[in-house]
Design a protein around this motif. Sequence first.
Motif, mmCIF file in Angstrom:
data_model
loop_
_atom_site.group_PDB
_atom_site.id
_atom_site.type_symbol
_atom_site.label_atom_id
_atom_site.label_comp_id
_atom_site.label_asym_id
_atom_site.label_seq_id
_atom_site.Cartn_x
_atom_site.Cartn_y
_atom_site.Cartn_z
ATOM 1 N N ALA A 1 0.968 -1.211 -0.279
ATOM 2 C CA ALA A 1 0.087 -0.022 -0.008
ATOM 3 C C ALA A 1 0.986 1.320 0.018
ATOM 4 O O ALA A 1 1.792 1.363 0.833
ATOM 5 N N GLY A 2 0.672 2.217 -0.913
ATOM 6 C CA GLY A 2 1.382 3.330 -0.877
ATOM 7 C C GLY A 2 2.691 3.367 -1.683
ATOM 8 O O GLY A 2 3.414 4.343 -1.672
ATOM 9 N N ALA A 3 3.097 2.275 -1.971
ATOM 10 C CA ALA A 3 4.446 2.160 -2.766
ATOM 11 C C ALA A 3 4.457 2.737 -4.088
ATOM 12 O O ALA A 3 3.542 2.471 -4.797
ATOM 13 N N THR A 4 5.382 3.543 -4.450
ATOM 14 C CA THR A 4 5.464 4.107 -5.450
ATOM 15 C C THR A 4 6.749 3.226 -6.475
ATOM 16 O O THR A 4 7.259 2.348 -6.056
ATOM 17 N N GLU A 5 6.311 3.356 -7.903
ATOM 18 C CA GLU A 5 7.505 2.928 -8.539
ATOM 19 C C GLU A 5 8.860 2.842 -8.420
ATOM 20 O O GLU A 5 9.779 2.069 -8.218
ATOM 21 N N LYS A 6 9.118 4.162 -7.791
ATOM 22 C CA LYS A 6 10.736 4.519 -7.265
ATOM 23 C C LYS A 6 10.786 3.889 -6.060
ATOM 24 O O LYS A 6 12.000 3.004 -5.948
ATOM 25 N N SER A 7 9.880 3.810 -5.196
ATOM 26 C CA SER A 7 10.266 3.113 -3.923
ATOM 27 C C SER A 7 10.463 1.498 -3.965
ATOM 28 O O SER A 7 11.044 0.927 -3.476
ATOM 29 N N ALA B 1 11.612 0.141 -6.933
ATOM 30 C CA ALA B 1 12.732 -0.147 -7.590
ATOM 31 C C ALA B 1 13.872 -0.024 -6.648
ATOM 32 O O ALA B 1 14.936 -0.800 -6.584
ATOM 33 N N GLU B 2 14.087 0.825 -5.570
ATOM 34 C CA GLU B 2 14.667 1.091 -4.634
ATOM 35 C C GLU B 2 14.938 0.108 -3.518
ATOM 36 O O GLU B 2 16.184 -0.564 -3.175
ATOM 37 N N ALA B 3 13.852 -0.479 -3.252
ATOM 38 C CA ALA B 3 13.549 -1.482 -2.118
ATOM 39 C C ALA B 3 13.994 -2.876 -2.780
ATOM 40 O O ALA B 3 14.980 -3.538 -2.370
ATOM 41 N N ASN B 4 13.883 -3.101 -4.014
ATOM 42 C CA ASN B 4 14.255 -4.234 -4.830
ATOM 43 C C ASN B 4 15.771 -4.115 -4.884
ATOM 44 O O ASN B 4 16.472 -5.216 -4.621
ATOM 45 N N HIS B 5 16.578 -3.028 -5.378
ATOM 46 C CA HIS B 5 17.816 -2.753 -5.373
ATOM 47 C C HIS B 5 18.575 -2.904 -4.323
ATOM 48 O O HIS B 5 19.513 -3.823 -4.475
ATOM 49 N N GLU B 6 17.902 -2.393 -3.179
ATOM 50 C CA GLU B 6 18.814 -2.596 -2.030
ATOM 51 C C GLU B 6 18.763 -4.053 -1.519
ATOM 52 O O GLU B 6 19.844 -4.549 -1.102
ATOM 53 N N SER B 7 17.662 -4.600 -1.560
ATOM 54 C CA SER B 7 17.596 -5.766 -1.158
ATOM 55 C C SER B 7 18.350 -7.188 -1.959
ATOM 56 O O SER B 7 19.230 -7.809 -1.616
ATOM 57 N N ASP B 8 18.203 -6.793 -3.329
ATOM 58 C CA ASP B 8 19.090 -7.514 -4.272
ATOM 59 C C ASP B 8 20.412 -7.507 -4.005
ATOM 60 O O ASP B 8 21.337 -8.428 -4.209
ATOM 61 N N THR B 9 20.938 -6.308 -3.869
ATOM 62 C CA THR B 9 22.261 -5.919 -3.720
ATOM 63 C C THR B 9 22.946 -6.620 -2.560
ATOM 64 O O THR B 9 23.976 -7.116 -2.569
ATOM 65 N N PHE B 10 22.065 -6.455 -1.281
ATOM 66 C CA PHE B 10 22.587 -7.312 -0.095
ATOM 67 C C PHE B 10 22.784 -8.869 -0.555
ATOM 68 O O PHE B 10 23.618 -9.484 -0.226
ATOM 69 N N ILE B 11 21.613 -9.326 -1.194
ATOM 70 C CA ILE B 11 21.883 -10.961 -1.241
ATOM 71 C C ILE B 11 22.784 -11.151 -2.191
ATOM 72 O O ILE B 11 23.442 -12.122 -2.207
#
Length: 183
Positions: A118-124, A126-136
């Motif tokens: 809820a309330g997530a934007t395309e930008k947020s 993309a940032e969340a996916n990038h941060e999580s995927d970079t860590f993994i």
Amino acid sequence: ARHIAPEVWATLTGATPPASVVRDSQGHLFVSGDLDFGSARALRQALDAHPGVQVVRLESRGGRVKEGLAMGALLRDRGVDTLVTTECSSACVTAFAGGARRLITAQTRLGLHSAGGAGATEKSIAEANHESDTFIAGRGVDWRVLEKGAAVANTQIWFPPPYVLLASGLATNYAHEILTVQP
């Protein structure tokens, strides 16, 4: 703010508690439930209270990206192994990736999908996916598996088979010496 405020209020009033963290009969920490606000803090407190713990077993359908990241970093920094015997999805997979050894069984289901809510934007997102995927990926996991997972809508989930989990580095070993345990 209008999407987050009700969730913060629910956390403060106890309507949305953090994940449960208990010590099981084999001396492992067992994390279960949604990874909501306070889950990383609960795990840190349990690790501090039980400094000899070498295995953290995870069972969660996910939760907040930031909680999964904080838990993954904590597990990485403490050098403990992670174990999933049932299901660990979404933000739980990020936490799981923090393990020194990432152990699975033949029945383990690790679920991947895009961030969202809820309330997530395309930008947020993309940032969340990038941060999580970079860590993994920084834990030695093949980017191709992470990209495939991020391509799955937040309302869906992809459960790669165990051989993909092992070949991609998301899991490092089968848990031969650690049988399914009950908390």
